[in-house]
Design a protein around this motif. Structure first.
Motif, PDB file in Angstrom:
ATOM      1  N   PRO A  17     111.018  60.017  14.601  1.00  0.00           N
ATOM      2  CA  PRO A  17     111.598  61.336  14.924  1.00  0.00           C
ATOM      3  C   PRO A  17     111.138  61.819  16.292  1.00  0.00           C
ATOM      4  CG  PRO A  17     110.280  61.371  12.893  1.00  0.00           C
ATOM      5  CD  PRO A  17     109.918  60.137  13.651  1.00  0.00           C
ATOM      6  N   ASP A  18     112.021  62.572  16.959  1.00  0.00           N
ATOM      7  CA  ASP A  18     111.578  63.216  18.196  1.00  0.00           C
ATOM      8  C   ASP A  18     111.090  64.626  17.881  1.00  0.00           C
ATOM      9  OD1 ASP A  18     113.811  64.771  17.893  1.00  0.00           O
ATOM     10  OD2 ASP A  18     114.659  64.344  19.871  1.00  0.00           O
ATOM     11  N   THR A  19     110.716  65.359  18.913  1.00  0.00           N
ATOM     12  CA  THR A  19     110.051  66.646  18.707  1.00  0.00           C
ATOM     13  C   THR A  19     110.917  67.648  17.965  1.00  0.00           C
ATOM     14  OG1 THR A  19     108.906  66.279  20.811  1.00  0.00           O
ATOM     15  CG2 THR A  19     108.815  68.491  19.891  1.00  0.00           C
ATOM     16  N   ASN A  20     112.212  67.730  18.310  1.00  0.00           N
ATOM     17  CA  ASN A  20     113.039  68.800  17.722  1.00  0.00           C
ATOM     18  C   ASN A  20     113.277  68.611  16.240  1.00  0.00           C
ATOM     19  OD1 ASN A  20     115.255  66.927  17.631  1.00  0.00           O
ATOM     20  ND2 ASN A  20     115.665  67.390  19.783  1.00  0.00           N
ATOM     21  N   VAL A  21     113.077  67.405  15.713  1.00  0.00           N
ATOM     22  CA  VAL A  21     113.185  67.199  14.265  1.00  0.00           C
ATOM     23  C   VAL A  21     112.107  68.010  13.550  1.00  0.00           C
ATOM     24  CG1 VAL A  21     112.959  65.511  12.401  1.00  0.00           C
ATOM     25  CG2 VAL A  21     114.247  64.920  14.460  1.00  0.00           C
ATOM     26  N   PHE A  22     110.888  67.994  14.082  1.00  0.00           N
ATOM     27  CA  PHE A  22     109.801  68.747  13.454  1.00  0.00           C
ATOM     28  C   PHE A  22     109.897  70.242  13.754  1.00  0.00           C
ATOM     29  CE2 PHE A  22     108.073  64.435  13.972  1.00  0.00           C
ATOM     30  CZ  PHE A  22     107.760  64.165  12.651  1.00  0.00           C
ATOM     31  N   LEU A  23     110.468  70.586  14.891  1.00  0.00           N
ATOM     32  CA  LEU A  23     110.609  72.010  15.213  1.00  0.00           C
ATOM     33  C   LEU A  23     111.668  72.694  14.367  1.00  0.00           C
ATOM     34  CD1 LEU A  23     110.349  71.906  19.126  1.00  0.00           C
ATOM     35  CD2 LEU A  23     108.585  72.578  17.500  1.00  0.00           C
ATOM     36  N   SER A  24     112.718  71.956  13.984  1.00  0.00           N
ATOM     37  CA  SER A  24     113.820  72.601  13.266  1.00  0.00           C
ATOM     38  C   SER A  24     113.999  72.122  11.834  1.00  0.00           C
ATOM     39  CB  SER A  24     115.133  72.380  14.036  1.00  0.00           C
ATOM     40  OG  SER A  24     115.434  70.999  14.108  1.00  0.00           O
TER      41      SER A  24
END
Length: 1090
Positions: free
Chosen positions: A168-175
């Motif tokens: 996963p990249d960062t925005n997967v964990f952010l959203s």
């Protein structure tokens, strides 16, 4: 990262110059004779540098005893087990200096601004390596690394039959953190160091959740340190923006993993070809997916991945709304008309705040009127009023917002009418599916009705005007998971077996929050349940915020679901204590005892033996976590020795270990009616630290020598060992004190303590301390085993309550002075700021107009004297009522670091004390634990831990503690409110009445369409609403019920402070779905037909 120092089999060790030079210095400290035994031969330089001089420009070969240097390196870099033991005694070490061109990769340079405004350059160097393992089982290219991920990944996904790993990249964990945390989402995950660092920069709460996710045993997550892998590291390059660099790093790491798998599983002649799993880049960024596809990297969006799973229904509901974003807007979204203005840019916002043209503060929703809100800002004594949805501009309660204040001629007064979004006709027929779309006739009708309400309010607004404005931007969102329930009227299909996606309304428990639009396939099965919902976004084209379903909590009104929803609503950490925390407890468990007294015993070091003193504790009934005990005795010189003994929690909770970190995170123990959420494991809180009677316990004692008039001669602090002689309840201690036939040592000690407490209180009151009041009730449960409430009554406060309170206050003040004198920059203190005089304006006006009494608020002493004079000879409860109303005008007390604020703001307004802290309850308050550590250092018992020397650290910890303390108080009140409702139901059943209880109440507020009343006997408030027209006099705080309405009698006037009689019913609240108290006026007028 220094495993680059591990010796290869040949015995030659290669290391970076910087790393080895540090180890070399470390070694030289241990072996000063090295110079006489060291022979050096240079490969390219004939110079003869000293041992500490600069290294040669190219390379150098050294011969010396490697084992000795190895131990120095072990200590420097914490290498265990030592890699040097198997190496021969004399080896050659070749140091290869890195070419200057490589600095672009291994160095990071940035500029930092100091607190004084000075700009400094910071250069950080990384040591790159080739042995960072991939974490996949069976990889012979990565020997020695842990095998966390299965050899072929997950083979159950239909898109990847040969198996796959998710990166996963960062925005997967952010959203999409709720999705990743779900137990139903189980693919093996490769988590890049780059992603972890970016999440930490973007959101600290999500970073903490990510760390917890990594530790979950049921998840298969491998943390890959790509920043230290030589082929994957990006250096400082001016042409890259941070986001672009991050995306490139993630794509590069994905490509490397796929290449690594291909190389490590290359076909071998004569052997079966292994399946080649795919490492899939999962990203919510459509542009990033396009770049990955162009580079031949397998990638997928979260939604597409979930939709292709075998059982996607529940996981699809966990998807955040952002997951549907594409580069081009959908047709429906493109056709919507904006309902709210766009926010201004961040740069404009910050510049406006700095220039004083805009103002920043927290948005507070109005619990009585959903079409109003306010923002408290420093520039105005009164909050900035926000009227209407458009001016509140998508703010949610608690958001940090920026407001623009209108010209003074446009200022307005707050409405004096109750407007409930669930009871009001404004939201009738509001459609969740079409809310906010073009051509939505029902939505347009809702807007028209809301505008009519605002227009009618504007005509009726009669009170003083205050600054009025609108929100132009949001600095920080306060969005989190909210406890809600599905509004059954918003369902388009109630078929329980239907899996079609529906857009429904989720109604939050809190009246301060707007309804949330939710897309779910489980809507019919979630009716009648408490659920957890997270807000994802709030577009200008949508009347309501959009969110996603997280999980169901249980059936509405079930005790388990209600308790969990209450804890979640107020963000109370209630997870069980983990193994790392429990491992910090004494290994003896509940068998631990204070060891026999001896000079060799660590427990007895510098402790006073007070086991023979006549010490007792006085607490509420059924108290298990006994923090404090007291004693008093006469001294030969005629004075009195009084002592407060506090559980020595800091002996068991050591700084900076897992238990200490968890206690700091929880901040406080939370007390509900039938449950306690402990800050510390129960072995400590209710056993080893609890000052039980007839058991030896470790304590921290404060001992005063006082005159018989309670004047302090001296005070001292000491660690001690005590053995309490009794544990009394307040009632038992009061009975013992009042019994003239009892003359034993315990009773004499209690009477002596009480005589001193009376004089201490008298002195505090003379100094201007406030005697405020708050409604406290006692709920009777069916039995000690059952948590079924059957009745409720007002708590009785006895003289012994005041006895304990006075000595705890004295101990806190004494400790505060000591730690402030010793640690003036980092002392943990507590203050209560004087309230702004504007807070009291309304109460002053009401008292003058209704009772002809003045309230002087120039100082705490003047206020205390005024409150003493607020007496109604015909109504003894009037004074208590005024004190309760005055308490609500106060600011909240808070913990603070002494070096962070001015010395003139240290004081505690309510106690009239120039300095104060919390020391007496370390079992249930983390601030007290910090005060114990500082006091122990102040008396020379132990050195102060480094973290308590750092002002910034103390500030961060106390910010958390303050927030946890506020939330714990609100959770406790909500629990009481819930159980009061259940108890009133129990009283109805007991008295065989139907539907209501009748009680006397006082009017505390008047509205245009109702009155607010307070039932002092039950400690509860309620609204009595009038649906028919009544006359409202805002200036005199009265309502008048016309004669035709008042059942044919003369017209009746009701004013603030009037005593009335109400019927109390318990009905299901539309927001909380719990039983909620509803009141109907019975006397002087019957409002049931109004």
């Amino acid at each position: 990262m220094c495993s680059c120092l591990l010796p290869p089999p040949q015995g030659r060790v290669q290391a970076s110059a910087g790393a080895l030079h540090c180890a070399w210095e470390e070694y030289q400290k241990k072996d000063t004779s090295l110079d006489s035994r060291l022979s050096r031969s240079f490969a390219a330089s004939g110079t003869q540098p000293s041992a500490r001089s600069r290294l040669p420009p190219m390379s150098i070969t050294w011969q010396f005893p490697l084992a000795r240097l190895g131990h120095a390196v072990d200590q420097r870099f914490n290498l265990s087990p030592s890699p040097w033991n198997c190496v021969r005694s004399m080896v050659e070490i070749t140091i290869c200096k890195r070419p200057r061109a490589e600095a672009v990769v291994t160095q990071r340079k940035f500029f930092k601004k100091t607190a004084r405004g000075k700009v400094i350059k910071v250069l950080r160097e990384r040591y790159l390596r080739d042995d960072v393992g991939c974490g996949i089982q069976g990889c012979h290219y990565c020997p020695g690394s842990e095998d966390v991920l299965p050899m072929f990944g997950d083979q159950n996904h239909r898109l990847y039959p040969n198996g796959h790993f998710v990166l996963p990249d960062t925005n997967v964990f952010l959203s999409q953190m709720d999705l990743v945390e779900s137990n139903l989402f189980t693919p093996p995950i490769i988590l890049l160091q780059t992603v972890i660092e970016e999440v930490r920069h973007r959101s600290l709460p999500l970073y903490n959740r990510l760390n917890a996710l990594i530790k979950m045993e049921e998840k298969r997550i491998w943390v890959f340190y790509n920043e230290y892998r030589s082929l994957l590291s990006y250096g400082r390059r001016a042409k890259h923006r941070m986001t672009g660099t991050t995306e490139a790093r993630i794509r590069k790491a994905t490509a490397w993993y796929n290449d690594h798998l291909r190389v490590s599983r290359a076909p071998v002649r004569g052997q079966a070809t292994l399946k080649l799993p795919t490492v899939v880049l999962m990203t919510e960024d459509a542009a990033n997916r396009q770049k990955a596809e162009k580079a031949g990297i397998s990638c997928i969006s979260v939604r597409k991945y979930v939709e292709s799973m075998d059982e996607p229904t529940q996981l699809l509901d966990l998807l955040a709304a952002e997951g549907t974003n594409e580069i081009e807007p959908t047709k429906a979204a493109a056709g919507r008309q904006p309902l709210y203005p766009d926010y201004i840019s961040t740069a404009t916002m910050l510049a406006g705040v700095k220039a004083g043209e805009l103002h920043q503060g927290h948005f507070n929703a109005n619990q009585y009127n959903y079409l109003e809100g306010s923002v408290s800002v420093q520039a105005f004594t009164k909050p900035v009023l926000l009227i209407g949805r458009e001016n509140m501009n998508r703010a949610v309660h608690g958001d940090v917002v920026v407001v623009e204040v209108f010209d003074e001629k446009e200022w307005k007064a707050p409405a004096d009418e109750v407007v409930d979004q669930d009871c009001e006709s404004t939201l009738k027929n509001d459609d969740a599916e079409d809310s906010g779309e073009e051509g939505d006739e029902e939505g347009d009708e809702v807007l028209r009705r809301e505008k009519q309400v605002l227009l009618s309010e504007n005509v009726k607004r009669t009170s003083d005007k205050q600054p009025t404005g609108r929100i132009v931007g949001v600095v920080k969102r306060n969005w989190r998971a909210y406890v809600c329930h599905i509004d059954s009227t918003s369902l388009t299909s109630s078929n329980a077996t239907s899996l079609s996606q529906q857009t429904v309304f989720a109604t939050p428990v809190s009246r301060l929050l707007p309804r949330i639009r939710l897309r779910t396939r489980q809507a019919p099965t979630l009716i009648g349940q408490k659920i957890l919902v997270t807000i994802d976004r709030w577009d200008t084209t949508s009347r309501y915020p959009e969110g996603h379903f997280v999980r169901a909590l249980g059936k509405v009104e079930s005790k388990a679901a209600e308790q969990e929803s209450l804890l979640l609503e107020f963000e109370v950490p209630y997870r069980p204590f983990g193994k790392a925390i429990l491992d910090c407890l004494p290994p003896e468990g509940d068998k631990w005892v204070v060891p026999p007294k001896s000079a060799a015993s660590l427990e007895w070091r510098d402790r006073e033996d007070m086991r023979d003193l006549i010490i007792c504790s006085i607490d509420p009934p059924n108290c298990q976590d006994i923090d404090d005990a007291l004693h008093a005795r006469h001294l030969p010189n005629g004075n009195i020795e009084a002592g407060v003994h506090i559980a020595d929690v800091s002996h068991f909770v050591l700084p900076d270990n897992p238990m200490d970190s968890e206690a700091a995170s929880r901040g406080t123990t939370v007390y509900l009616v039938d449950k306690r959420i402990d800050m510390l494991p129960s072995l400590l809180g209710t056993n080893l630290c609890s000052l039980r009677p007839f058991v030896e316990r470790l304590a921290f004692s404060t001992i005063w020598e006082m005159t018989p008039d309670a004047q302090i001669v001296n005070v001292r602090f000491t660690k001690s060992v005590i053995a309490s002689k009794a544990a009394f309840t307040y009632e038992e201690a009061q009975i013992r004190k009042d019994d003239p036939n009892l003359q034993d040592d315990l009773t004499v000690g209690i009477r002596l303590l009480n005589s001193l407490a009376l004089k201490l209180k008298e002195g505090r009151m003379a100094a201007g301390a406030l005697n405020l009041a708050s409604p406290e009730v006692k709920i009777h449960l069916d039995s000690s085993e059952s948590s079924e409430p059957i009745d409720v009554e007002q708590k009785e406060l006895r003289e012994t309550n005041s006895l304990v309170e006075e000595f705890m206050l004295l101990a806190n003040i004494s400790v505060a002075k000591k730690i402030q004198d010793t640690f003036p920059q980092t002392a943990v203190l507590r203050r209560h700021l004087p309230p702004p005089r504007t807070n009291f304006e309304k109460l002053q006006d009401i008292l003058m107009k209704r009772k002809g009494q003045a309230l002087d608020v120039t100082s705490s002493g003047a206020l205390a004297a005024s409150l003493d004079r607020c007496i109604d000879p015909n109504e003894p409860a009037f004074n208590t009522l005024v004190r309760i109303m005055a308490t609500r005008c106060m600011l909240s007390a808070e913990y603070f670091c002494s070096g962070s604020v001015g010395r003139d703001t240290f004081g505690h307004y309510g106690l009239a004390s120039p300095i104060y802290t919390h020391f007496t309850s370390p079992i249930r308050r983390y601030a007290d634990v910090l005060a114990h550590r500082q006091l122990a250092a102040a008396i020379g018992y132990t050195p102060l831990h480094a973290t308590l020397h750092a002002k910034s650290h103390v500030e961060r910890v106390l910010d958390v503690v303050n927030r946890r303390h506020r939330m714990a108080q609100m959770a406790g009140r909500a629990s009481v409110e819930f159980y009061v409702g259940l108890a009133l139901k129990g009283r109805n059943e007991k008295e065989k009445e139907k539907g209501h209880v009748r009680e006397e109440a006082f009017v505390i507020r008047t509205f245009r369409n109702g009155v607010g009343v307070f039932v002092s006997k039950l400690g509860i408030e309620g609204l009595v609403m009038f649906k028919r027209e009544i006359r409202f006099d805002a200036d005199n705080y009265t309502i008048t019920v016309p004669s035709s309405t008042a059942s044919g009698a003369d017209e009746v006037t009701i004013a603030v402070f009037d005593k009335v009689t109400v019927n109390i019913e318990v009905k299901k609240d539309k927001n909380t779905q719990r039983g909620r108290v509803k009141m109907i006026l019975v006397h002087p007028v019957d409002s049931s037909s109004m």
